[in-house]
Design a protein around this motif. Structure first.
Motif, short mmCIF file in Angstrom:
data_model
loop_
_atom_site.label_atom_id
_atom_site.label_comp_id
_atom_site.label_asym_id
_atom_site.label_seq_id
_atom_site.Cartn_x
_atom_site.Cartn_y
_atom_site.Cartn_z
N MET A 16 0.84 -1.20 0.00
CA MET A 16 0.00 0.00 0.00
C MET A 16 0.87 1.25 0.00
SD MET A 16 -2.91 1.04 2.73
CE MET A 16 -4.24 1.93 1.96
N ARG A 17 0.49 2.25 -0.81
CA ARG A 17 1.31 3.46 -0.87
C ARG A 17 1.14 4.29 0.41
NH1 ARG A 17 -2.01 7.56 -4.99
NH2 ARG A 17 -3.88 7.67 -3.72
N TYR A 18 2.20 4.91 0.83
CA TYR A 18 2.10 5.83 1.96
C TYR A 18 3.22 6.87 1.88
CZ TYR A 18 6.00 3.66 4.59
OH TYR A 18 7.23 3.21 4.99
N ILE A 19 3.04 7.94 2.65
CA ILE A 19 4.06 8.98 2.75
C ILE A 19 4.55 9.03 4.19
CG2 ILE A 19 4.38 11.50 2.76
CD1 ILE A 19 2.56 11.37 0.18
N GLU A 20 5.85 9.08 4.37
CA GLU A 20 6.42 9.27 5.71
C GLU A 20 6.67 10.77 5.87
OE1 GLU A 20 7.21 9.61 8.87
OE2 GLU A 20 7.56 7.45 8.87
N PRO A 21 5.78 11.48 6.54
CA PRO A 21 5.88 12.94 6.56
C PRO A 21 6.87 13.50 7.58
CG PRO A 21 3.75 12.23 7.42
CD PRO A 21 4.59 11.00 7.23
N HIS A 22 7.51 12.64 8.37
CA HIS A 22 8.45 13.14 9.38
C HIS A 22 9.44 12.03 9.74
CE1 HIS A 22 8.92 15.73 13.28
NE2 HIS A 22 10.01 15.02 13.09
N MET A 25 11.57 0.66 3.78
CA MET A 25 10.46 1.60 3.61
C MET A 25 9.93 1.54 2.18
SD MET A 25 12.07 4.73 5.84
CE MET A 25 10.70 5.89 5.94
N ALA A 26 10.84 1.46 1.22
CA ALA A 26 10.42 1.36 -0.19
C ALA A 26 9.58 0.09 -0.39
CB ALA A 26 11.63 1.35 -1.11
N MET A 27 10.05 -1.02 0.19
CA MET A 27 9.33 -2.29 0.02
C MET A 27 7.97 -2.25 0.70
SD MET A 27 12.57 -4.83 0.50
CE MET A 27 11.65 -6.33 0.69
N ALA A 28 7.84 -1.42 1.74
CA ALA A 28 6.55 -1.31 2.45
C ALA A 28 5.58 -0.35 1.75
CB ALA A 28 6.79 -0.86 3.88
N GLY A 29 6.04 0.34 0.68
CA GLY A 29 5.13 1.21 -0.07
C GLY A 29 5.37 2.70 0.09
N ALA A 88 16.60 8.49 -3.60
CA ALA A 88 16.31 8.20 -5.02
C ALA A 88 16.78 6.79 -5.41
CB ALA A 88 16.98 9.25 -5.90
N ARG A 89 17.79 6.27 -4.72
CA ARG A 89 18.26 4.92 -5.05
C ARG A 89 17.16 3.88 -4.85
NH1 ARG A 89 24.05 3.90 -2.39
NH2 ARG A 89 23.54 1.78 -3.07
N TYR A 90 16.18 4.21 -4.00
CA TYR A 90 15.03 3.30 -3.81
C TYR A 90 13.74 3.92 -4.34
CZ TYR A 90 18.16 0.25 -1.39
OH TYR A 90 19.18 -0.60 -1.11
N HIS A 91 13.89 4.87 -5.25
CA HIS A 91 12.73 5.49 -5.90
C HIS A 91 11.78 6.12 -4.89
CE1 HIS A 91 13.83 4.07 -9.91
NE2 HIS A 91 14.34 3.04 -9.24
N ASP A 143 11.38 3.51 14.98
CA ASP A 143 11.03 2.48 14.00
C ASP A 143 10.66 3.11 12.66
OD1 ASP A 143 10.11 0.34 12.58
OD2 ASP A 143 8.44 -0.13 13.94
N PRO A 144 11.51 2.99 11.65
CA PRO A 144 11.18 3.56 10.33
C PRO A 144 9.98 2.88 9.68
CG PRO A 144 13.25 2.33 10.24
CD PRO A 144 12.86 2.39 11.68
N LEU A 145 9.57 1.71 10.20
CA LEU A 145 8.39 1.04 9.64
C LEU A 145 7.15 1.21 10.53
CD1 LEU A 145 9.89 -2.28 8.21
CD2 LEU A 145 9.34 -0.17 7.01
N ALA A 146 7.19 2.19 11.39
CA ALA A 146 6.05 2.40 12.30
C ALA A 146 4.77 2.68 11.53
CB ALA A 146 6.35 3.56 13.25
N LEU A 147 4.89 3.39 10.41
CA LEU A 147 3.67 3.75 9.65
C LEU A 147 3.00 2.55 9.00
CD1 LEU A 147 3.91 7.30 8.25
CD2 LEU A 147 1.87 5.92 8.11
N PRO A 148 3.76 1.70 8.27
CA PRO A 148 3.10 0.48 7.76
C PRO A 148 2.51 -0.38 8.87
CG PRO A 148 5.43 0.58 7.07
CD PRO A 148 5.08 1.90 7.66
N LYS A 149 3.11 -0.36 10.06
CA LYS A 149 2.53 -1.13 11.17
C LYS A 149 1.19 -0.50 11.61
CE LYS A 149 6.94 -2.95 12.64
NZ LYS A 149 8.14 -2.74 13.46
#
Ligand code: ZN
Lengths: 270, 80
Positions: free
Chosen positions: A1-7, A21-25, A62-65, A226-232
């Motif tokens: 699922m697409r998401y934005i990490e705003p902070h 983070m890229a793999m999580a969307g 950018a290396r992970y788009h 946790d950089p993956l807190a948002l997908p969680k």
């Protein structure tokens, strides 16, 4: 699922985090200028940091788009020496002109001191003078309630401020209502121990999500975070029965809507 | 909601109980952080508990401080 990490403070993270983070969307990361964990000794130290935020970090992303944007300011923890802080403020305008800078942030209070308040107000004025969005950090733990109140009171002194262009971050159950009632945007930070868990974030979205002036972020930095807190939190929203369109509004469309007010080109596919 | 969160909340409740036992055994019940923690439990008796706990652990004073205090925030405010 697409998401934005705003902070997120990616200068403190590794390439593995970008990859995860890229793999999580994650489609875009917005990185506010903040405290490095120690005080910088010179204006040149800040200049280099602002260059790192605006030139170097976007290349890593950018290396992970992943698109990378930043916010520029002097943070409240280094505002206790006002003369030094003002020298730093003098170099900020040249960075505000850049096409990947969203505005002035994260400014605000940390220990609710008079010097912090003075430097905060000067940076609000700087943002208004340059027609910039504003991102505000609110204090931690026992200082948050008082600091959030003081922040809102100070913002109200600026007659020409549009609360729809101001994000007040790190809201919790005792501060979210005063932020939204005053017309500002609110950020819910998913951070271990000192801030908010995914279930509590979802509680707040259940009660206040219809305002469409909320986003969630991880605020991941050099601390235990946790950089993956948002997908969680997205998984938590699903567990609680939110449909995909509503989740997309919380984690993608709301941050896009706020960020696009900056006037820079921010993810035009939204 | 109970199905979703009961086991997690049960585990945290036992952790709180064990924390209080531990502090008592170590003779640290006079620490202001612990005293404020115990006072904050009172918020569990009424609705809006999360907000209530956060408020009871907050600095209730008004107006900015002359100077930033040393050290980071600790999570409780000494009201005595
Ligand atoms: Zn931050």
């Amino acid at each position: 699922m697409r998401y934005i990490e705003p902070h997120a403070h990616m200068v403190s993270r590794t390439m593995d985090d970008y990859q995860a983070m890229a793999m999580a969307g994650c489609r875009a990361i917005c990185e506010p200028a903040f405290w490095a964990g120690f005080d910088r000794s010179s204006v040149a130290g800040f200049y280099d940091y602002f260059c790192q935020l605006t030139e170097h970090e976007p290349k890593r992303a950018a290396r992970y788009h992943i698109a990378h944007y930043s916010w520029i300011c002097i943070n409240p923890k280094e505002a206790e020496d006002p003369q030094f802080a003002r020298e730093v403020i003098n170099i900020i305008p040249e960075f505000l002109k850049q096409e990947n800078v969203l505005g002035v942030g994260e400014i605000g209070l940390n220990k609710n001191s008079k010097n912090e308040a003075a430097i905060f107000e000067e940076q609000v004025q700087l943002a208004l003078d340059h027609n910039q969005l504003i991102l505000i950090h609110t204090p931690h733990l026992e200082d948050k309630f008082k600091g959030t109140k003081l922040t809102i009171d100070m913002l109200r002194q600026f007659g020409d401020i549009d609360p729809g262009r101001v994000m007040i971050d790190h809201v919790e159950e005792h501060t979210i209502k005063m932020v939204l009632d005053a017309g500002f945007w609110g950020g819910i930070t998913l951070y271990p121990e000192s801030k908010c868990t995914p279930p509590r974030a979802v509680d707040m979205l259940e009660r206040y999500g219809d305002s469409n002036r909320l986003w969630m972020n991880s605020a991941c930095d050099w601390g235990v975070s946790d950089p993956l807190a948002l997908p969680k939190a997205i998984l938590e929203l699903r567990k609680r029965g939110f449909d995909e369109a509503t989740i997309d509004r919380f984690v993608y469309q709301n941050p896009v809507k706020f960020m696009q007010q900056s006037g820079i080109r921010f993810l035009p596919d939204a | 909601m109970v199905e979703l969160y009961f086991m997690d909340a049960r585990s945290k409740l036992i952790d709180i109980a064990a924390f209080m036992d531990r502090v008592e055994r170590s003779g640290e019940t006079g620490d202001y952080r612990y005293r404020e923690f115990v006072k904050a439990l009172a918020a569990l008796d009424a609705p809006d508990r999360a907000e209530g706990v956060l408020n009871l652990l907050s600095d209730p004073s008004e107006g900015p401080l002359e100077q930033a205090g040393a050290g980071p925030a600790v999570g409780a405010y000494n009201k005595d």
